[in-house]
Write an enzyme that holds these catalytic residues in place. Structure first.
Site, mmCIF file in Angstrom:
data_model
loop_
_atom_site.group_PDB
_atom_site.id
_atom_site.type_symbol
_atom_site.label_atom_id
_atom_site.label_comp_id
_atom_site.label_asym_id
_atom_site.label_seq_id
_atom_site.Cartn_x
_atom_site.Cartn_y
_atom_site.Cartn_z
ATOM 1 C CB THR A 47 -4.333 -3.488 8.213
ATOM 2 O OG1 THR A 47 -4.407 -2.871 9.511
ATOM 3 C CG2 THR A 47 -2.953 -3.219 7.619
ATOM 4 C CE LYS A 73 -2.239 -1.411 3.687
ATOM 5 N NZ LYS A 73 -1.733 -2.806 3.799
ATOM 6 C CB THR A 74 3.773 2.299 2.048
ATOM 7 O OG1 THR A 74 3.045 2.185 3.282
ATOM 8 C CG2 THR A 74 4.695 3.509 2.121
ATOM 9 N NE ARG A 110 6.112 -4.536 5.378
ATOM 10 C CZ ARG A 110 5.041 -3.916 5.865
ATOM 11 N NH1 ARG A 110 4.439 -4.394 6.934
ATOM 12 N NH2 ARG A 110 4.583 -2.841 5.280
ATOM 13 C CG ASP A 129 0.614 2.997 6.867
ATOM 14 O OD1 ASP A 129 -0.384 2.386 6.422
ATOM 15 O OD2 ASP A 129 1.683 2.418 7.159
#
Length: 354
Positions: free
Chosen positions: A162, A68-69, A221, A113
């Protein structure tokens, strides 16, 4: 505590800002997977560029570690806009938000975020900022209180979360486009691992990249963190090259099996089967049994286990599926006969399990 138990999912999915910044792609073309999301964003960005307008506000949701980032920074780069980032818990007071918003120029992007963790008082200031590009700041208190209106440049808010269900309806309705990221297929993760290995200068075979990819729980990640660990393992235990065999040995040392399940995943499923007959069992009881927070079980472990078909949520509680029973060498017949309980009706240990 055993050394391998430190490498549970929550650890593997930790964010290393320095490493992520190095490995983060800057264009849509370099971003593997998420094809539908990427296609929609490309159209959205290109249309705004052609009209020479700021982007509409965007909401990106999905489990942690899916990009997302990274997408927020790609959007800014493709649009040619400056981007400033923050996170929900950091913006504690309306003044903090005002400082961020007044520093933005026309067309700039503000990325927040974990936006679902915004303070409610702060969130209410966002409403007018997102819709009408102004905020009213209250000065002083009591009879002498007065309001000062601050006009803002036309900016774009990109929120990442999230837990989309925790967003309030008024805030969610102010986003022009809402997109959800899903877990990645191993083939796309393999491409990510190979790209990251190239940036890190690690020599990796295609077989090894796929081995890491298929054990990464569909999460880039985690794949990059496993790659980093495997590179260290290959350097110390091998000749530096990450081969398929080296990758298997490195990941086995971390107790990550071919399904991507780690020590805590298997402990959770085993406890459900052995102590609660496969369920249904409440999340609080399960948390006490495995010594973990209920929120961690819900946010970190359950999403992947549910998606992969090892666990079900029901109104009565969590239930281990047939696939979970098979994982421990048990069958549906064992489930019906209740052989999974550690003790029989006389309180004696059941030798048939584990």
């Amino acid at each position: 505590m055993a050394e391998t138990e430190r490498y549970i999912t929550s650890t593997l999915n930790r964010r290393d800002e320095a490493v992520e910044k190095t490995l983060r792609p800057r264009q849509f073309a370099s971003f593997p997977g998420q094809m539908k999301v990427k296609e929609r964003l490309q159209i959205y960005v290109e249309a705004a560029k052609q009209r020479n307008e700021p982007l509409g506000h965007l909401l990106l949701s999905g489990p942690p570690g899916l990009g997302k980032t990274t997408l927020a920074y790609i959007i800014a780069n493709e649009k040619g806009a400056n981007i400033k980032s923050s996170s929900g818990p950091v913006i504690e007071k309306p003044g903090d938000l005002a400082g961020l918003l007044t520093s933005l120029n026309e067309g700039d992007i503000l990325f927040i975020d974990e936006i679902h963790r915004l303070n409610m008082a702060v969130e209410e200031y966002l409403y007018s900022a997102m819709e009408d590009c102004f905020i009213d700041i209250m000065l002083d208190q009591g009879p002498g209180a007065r309001s000062v209106r601050l006009n803002l440049a036309h900016f774009t808010l990109i929120g990442a979360t999230t837990r989309q269900g925790l967003l309030t309806a008024p805030l969610r309705a102010r986003f022009k486009l809402s997109l959800r990221l899903d877990y990645y297929e191993p083939e796309f993760l393999r491409d990510i691992v190979q790209r990251s290995a190239g940036i890190l200068g690690a020599n990796i075979t295609r077989e090894a990249a796929f081995e890491i990819a298929r054990r990464s729980r569909g999460t880039p990640r985690i794949a990059n963190n496993l790659l980093s660990w495997t590179r260290d393992f290959a350097q110390v235990r091998g000749d530096g090259e990450i081969t398929g065999q080296i990758a298997k040995e490195a990941l086995s040392m971390m107790d990550i099996d071919e399904h991507g399940l780690d020590e805590m995943d298997k402990r959770l499923l085993e406890t459900m089967i052995a102590n609660f007959g496969g369920g249904p069992v409440g999340v609080n009881s399960l948390a006490v049994a495995i010594g973990e927070e209920a929120g961690t079980i819900e946010d970190v472990y359950e999403p992947y286990l549910i998606q992969e078909g090892y666990l079900m949520r029901t109104p009565q509680g969590r239930i281990a599926t047939d696939r979970a029973w098979v994982l421990f060498g048990l069958t549906a017949r064992d489930r019906l006969n209740g052989r999974a309980r550690r003790k029989n009706n006389h309180g004696d240990e059941n030798p048939d399990l584990f």
